[in-house]
Motif scaffolding. Structure first.
Motif, PDB file in Angstrom:
ATOM      1  N   GLU A   1     -89.096  61.052  13.789  1.00 21.09           N
ATOM      2  CA  GLU A   1     -88.710  62.350  14.324  1.00 21.09           C
ATOM      3  C   GLU A   1     -88.175  62.219  15.748  1.00 21.09           C
ATOM      4  OE1 GLU A   1     -88.294  65.393  13.637  1.00 21.09           O
ATOM      5  OE2 GLU A   1     -89.030  65.551  11.577  1.00 21.09           O
ATOM      6  N   ARG A   2     -87.898  63.372  16.338  1.00 17.60           N
ATOM      7  CA  ARG A   2     -87.549  63.481  17.752  1.00 17.60           C
ATOM      8  C   ARG A   2     -88.460  64.519  18.374  1.00 17.60           C
ATOM      9  NH1 ARG A   2     -83.807  59.656  19.850  1.00 17.60           N
ATOM     10  NH2 ARG A   2     -82.511  58.977  18.095  1.00 17.60           N
ATOM     11  N   ASP A   3     -88.860  64.304  19.629  1.00 20.27           N
ATOM     12  CA  ASP A   3     -89.713  65.305  20.264  1.00 20.27           C
ATOM     13  C   ASP A   3     -88.882  66.530  20.627  1.00 20.27           C
ATOM     14  OD1 ASP A   3     -88.377  64.870  22.603  1.00 20.27           O
ATOM     15  OD2 ASP A   3     -90.077  64.085  23.706  1.00 20.27           O
ATOM     16  N   THR A   4     -89.576  67.608  20.980  1.00 18.22           N
ATOM     17  CA  THR A   4     -88.878  68.868  21.257  1.00 18.22           C
ATOM     18  C   THR A   4     -89.352  69.438  22.579  1.00 18.22           C
ATOM     19  OG1 THR A   4     -90.544  70.033  19.938  1.00 18.22           O
ATOM     20  CG2 THR A   4     -88.487  69.447  18.847  1.00 18.22           C
ATOM     21  N   ARG A   5     -89.302  68.630  23.625  1.00 15.19           N
ATOM     22  CA  ARG A   5     -89.679  69.124  24.944  1.00 15.19           C
ATOM     23  C   ARG A   5     -88.693  70.180  25.408  1.00 15.19           C
ATOM     24  NH1 ARG A   5     -89.648  63.793  28.297  1.00 15.19           N
ATOM     25  NH2 ARG A   5     -87.938  63.398  26.827  1.00 15.19           N
TER      26      ARG A   5
END
Length: 239
Positions: free
Chosen positions: A36-40
């Motif tokens: 996945e990719r983070d969502t900061r």
């Protein structure tokens, strides 16, 4: 976690894949492969999140429970007790600890069936105890406590008194159960406008326990402003 179209989802008897991530049974363990990719918020560079979580059930429970009269919503606590191994490549983190594995399934969306619910689970000396309560969309209430022994066998337990907790930072209501009517929030792991997940100190089955607790408000979830905000925290891939 990314919302994806149906074409990105595949399901087989032992595997569920959603985009590049997948969950699969291998032997006696559940392997969760995260890609996945983070969502900061306010950061255009989303870091890669990659790794494997292994869930080793100490016992398996075959019994599911209906959460509504029409049985449109089913809850299944597959592994009331488990061991976990977390091995992340990005970021570089790893640890081992206690775990739990359940799932919900249904024939309608959660916001069509419920207004609010509170859930908590704790390991005990003899197994695990799960408390589940809430309000359905039609205004009816439900509440139960289920005790699981070390073999995963479930039985109804006496429902402990309500232990009210401080509201979350988003002013969401939190509630737990404790035999001495007192519980304390040790840490809050997830705090959103409609959902909070916390670690508690509580008293269940005659002993001091560390419990995991969650509160979900589907009225807030269904509100237009929250629906507008969701894609900023949960990206959506379109077909």
């Amino acid at each position: 976690m990314t919302e994806r179209p149906s074409g990105s989802v595949t399901r087989e008897p032992t595997t569920l894949a959603i985009g590049p991530s997948r969950v699969e049974w291998k032997g006696d363990a559940l392997h969760i492969h995260i890609e996945e990719r983070d969502t900061r918020l306010f950061n255009p560079v989303h870091r890669r999140v990659r790794g494997v979580v292994k869930v080793h059930p100490e016992a398996l429970n075959p019994t599911s429970f209906a959460l509504d009269h029409g049985e449109k919503h089913i809850w299944h606590c597959l592994a009331p007790r488990a061991r976990i191994e977390v091995d992340m490549e990005n970021p570089g983190l790893s640890w081992k600890g206690k775990g739990y594995f359940d799932h919900n399934r249904g024939s309608e969306s959660l916001e069509d069936g419920f207004r609010i619910w509170h859930w908590s689970r704790a390991h005990t000396k003899h197994g695990a105890l799960v408390c589940y309560e809430g309000e359905r969309r039609d205004g009816s209430l439900f509440a139960s406590a289920i005790r699981f022994d070390r073999n995963g066998v479930a039985e109804d337990a006496e429902l402990p008194p309500i232990a009210r907790l401080p509201h979350s930072k988003w002013r969401g209501e939190r509630r737990a159960r404790s035999e001495i009517s007192v519980a304390r929030v040790r840490r809050t792991w997830e705090d959103t406008p409609f959902y909070a997940r916390s670690e508690l100190s509580s008293h269940l089955d005659g002993e001091e326990v560390v419990a995991v607790q969650e509160s979900l408000d589907m009225r807030r979830f269904a509100s237009p402003i929250v629906q507008f905000m969701l894609p900023y925290r949960m990206p959506r891939k379109r077909a």
